[in-house]
Design an enzyme around this catalytic site. Structure first.
Site, PDB file in Angstrom:
ATOM      1  N   CYS A   1       6.243  10.055  -6.464  1.00 32.85           N
ATOM      2  CA  CYS A   1       7.414  10.189  -5.591  1.00 32.85           C
ATOM      3  C   CYS A   1       6.959  10.612  -4.199  1.00 32.85           C
ATOM      4  CB  CYS A   1       8.386  11.223  -6.149  1.00 32.85           C
ATOM      5  SG  CYS A   1       8.800  10.974  -7.891  1.00 32.85           S
TER       6      CYS A   1
ATOM      7  N   LYS B   1     -12.228  10.996  15.668  1.00 35.18           N
ATOM      8  CA  LYS B   1     -10.938  10.301  15.765  1.00 35.18           C
ATOM      9  C   LYS B   1     -10.097  10.530  14.509  1.00 35.18           C
ATOM     10  CE  LYS B   1     -13.195   6.135  14.092  1.00 35.18           C
ATOM     11  NZ  LYS B   1     -13.803   4.866  14.470  1.00 35.18           N
TER      12      LYS B   1
ATOM     13  N   TYR C   1      10.858   7.395 -11.192  1.00 34.08           N
ATOM     14  CA  TYR C   1      11.576   6.229 -10.659  1.00 34.08           C
ATOM     15  C   TYR C   1      11.102   4.930 -11.308  1.00 34.08           C
ATOM     16  CZ  TYR C   1      13.057   9.060  -6.596  1.00 34.08           C
ATOM     17  OH  TYR C   1      13.606   9.999  -5.780  1.00 34.08           O
TER      18      TYR C   1
ATOM     19  N   ARG D   1     -13.922  -7.054  18.878  1.00 32.69           N
ATOM     20  CA  ARG D   1     -12.828  -6.084  18.968  1.00 32.69           C
ATOM     21  C   ARG D   1     -12.594  -5.775  20.441  1.00 32.69           C
ATOM     22  NH1 ARG D   1     -12.969  -0.819  15.120  1.00 32.69           N
ATOM     23  NH2 ARG D   1     -14.622  -0.150  16.534  1.00 32.69           N
TER      24      ARG D   1
ATOM     25  N   HIS E   1     -21.124  -2.134  18.637  1.00 35.84           N
ATOM     26  CA  HIS E   1     -20.633  -1.673  17.334  1.00 35.84           C
ATOM     27  C   HIS E   1     -20.862  -2.728  16.264  1.00 35.84           C
ATOM     28  CE1 HIS E   1     -18.343   0.885  14.683  1.00 35.84           C
ATOM     29  NE2 HIS E   1     -17.434  -0.041  14.446  1.00 35.84           N
TER      30      HIS E   1
ATOM     31  N   ARG F   1     -23.655   7.337  16.165  1.00 37.94           N
ATOM     32  CA  ARG F   1     -22.245   7.741  16.093  1.00 37.94           C
ATOM     33  C   ARG F   1     -21.879   7.990  14.636  1.00 37.94           C
ATOM     34  NH1 ARG F   1     -21.962   3.034  19.369  1.00 37.94           N
ATOM     35  NH2 ARG F   1     -20.801   1.977  17.711  1.00 37.94           N
TER      36      ARG F   1
ATOM     37  N   ASP G   1       7.418  13.506  -2.733  1.00 34.90           N
ATOM     38  CA  ASP G   1       6.981  14.904  -2.642  1.00 34.90           C
ATOM     39  C   ASP G   1       6.501  15.492  -3.965  1.00 34.90           C
ATOM     40  OD1 ASP G   1       8.426  14.910   0.016  1.00 34.90           O
ATOM     41  OD2 ASP G   1      10.108  14.668  -1.374  1.00 34.90           O
TER      42      ASP G   1
END
Ligand SMILES: *Cc1c(COP(=O)(O)O)cnc(C)c1O
Length: 393
Positions: free
Chosen positions: A322, A48, A275, A146, A175, A231, A324
């Protein structure tokens, strides 16, 4: 062999200097270490969230070649993408199914989690309508709260399953909420509840062949929970689920995150960086800029806390991260444009692991890995022939 998955832009095969490097040889070794440890139980590889950030389809292809008996994903869409990519291994969708999704599960041959009587009956009707057999794993809630039928009401799901004519109950699972902690009291209680349900089902003649409960924490420290299949999620990717679990299986991180120096400068004393001016120099300081930021999944919460590796040395990330780019204090040492910057992984004798980033960001390693944005190209490295086992003739 090196392959690269869908970078946003390729320019003559040159990709962004920022990449997540996926070591498929390590994935092979981790998978085999887990499989050997839990045998004769099988390993459902949990894929997942883009295979915990490692690349859903590429990881699935690799594990399919290794012979992994089952895959687990969270959502229908992830299962469909795997099928459309040619994956034939059985796939269990672990999450809840919504009413109108049943035909897609059946069309793509995905195993359904039956988490309530109503959902099971809906699936039975859809399967009858399409003239096919649905493959399901019944979900018992033993304490996670859940999804799933509560352990104390599990007989309702049992009776419903026995009534179904177009459903093949291949599996039954539960689980753990606390299998990764040092205190296993609640996990033991959940395991007892699951065993009680299994015994009751057996008495009524329902004995699914795939009983499973163990996530990475339970794989490491609750051998009685291995049943027919485990799992394996984060452990497969070479990361331990918590600092508390005993490391009973040796695994190594599959993912490294790397970038390169894109800019070098000297900052005068008493000049703030980035910043909000949250950090400033005290003396003449050499600073490099690295083209990675929170828009790639490098958490802004790590501003003024994180470290990176350049040429085998640790340096501090200074000022706000930042979207990027970010700045790194190299003290009065040297670094050049294009030098490698390691965010996760090793350089010389130094290593940064995703546990380090999790600590700086105030989160868990799972979130560090799954947060690495798709903007970061995944580069796959493989040198060993995975079909040859070094220890077998
Ligand atoms: C994610 C998940 C797992 C894998 O958990 P890890 O701790 O990563 O091993 C196992 N089972 C279910 C139902 C899950 O949702």
């Amino acid at each position: 062999m090196t392959t690269i998955n869908h970078p946003i832009v390729t320019t003559n095969g040159v990709v962004r200097p920022t990449v997540a490097e996926i070591d498929l040889d390590r994935l092979t070794r981790n998978y085999r270490a887990i499989a050997d440890h839990v045998a004769p139980a099988g390993v459902m590889a949990i894929l997942k969230a883009n295979a915990y950030g490692h690349g859903l389809v590429e990881v699935a292809r690799h594990l399919e070649q290794l012979g992994a008996p089952y895959f687990g994903v969270a959502y229908l869409e992830e299962g469909i993408l795997l099928r459309e990519s040619g994956i034939q291994t059985p796939i269990l969708v672990l999450g809840g199914i919504l009413g109108n999704q049943a035909p897609l599960f059946l069309r793509y041959g995905l195993t359904v989690t039956a988490s309530s009587v109503e959902k099971l009956e809906h699936l039975e009707a859809a399967a009858a309508n399409m003239g096919v057999q649905a493959r399901v794993h019944l979900k018992i809630d033993t304490g996670m709260e859940r999804i799933g039928v509560h352990y104390y009401s599990a007989d309702t799901l049992l009776e419903a399953a026995l009534r179904c004519r177009h459903v093949f109950v291949e599996g039954i699972f539960s689980h753990f909420a606390n299998a990764d902690s040092a205190d296993l009291t609640s996990a033991q209680t959940q395991l007892e509840r699951f065993n009680t349900v299994l015994a009751a089902y057996k008495q009524r003649g329902l004995t699914p062949t795939l009983r499973h409960m163990a996530n990475s924490g339970a794989i490491l420290q609750l051998p009685h929970s291995h049943f027919d299949m485990v799992r394996a999620g984060i452990l497969l990717y070479g990361v331990y689920p918590s600092a508390e679990v005993p490391r009973t299986i040796a695994v190594a991180p599959v993912l490294s995150w790397k970038s390169r120096v894109v800019y070098f400068k000297v900052v005068q004393p008493n000049h703030p960086v980035s910043y909000g001016s949250t950090w400033q120099t005290e003396q003449m300081t050499r600073v490099v800029t690295v083209p990675v930021g929170y828009g790639d999944g490098y958490f802004r919460a790590m501003s003024n806390k994180a470290q990176v590796l350049i040429n085998g040395r640790r340096y501090a990330v200074i000022g706000r991260i930042c979207m990027d780019q970010m700045m790194v204090n190299i003290n009065w040492e040297t670094a050049y444009n294009n030098d490698e910057v390691v965010l996760i992984g090793s350089s010389g004798d130094e290593t940064l692991c995703c546990e380090d980033l999790a600590e700086w960001a105030g989160t868990i390693p799972y979130e560090i890995l799954t947060n690495i944005n798709t903007r970061v190209p995944r580069v796959y490295k493989q040198t060993e022939n995975q079909l040859l086992r070094p220890d077998s003739e």
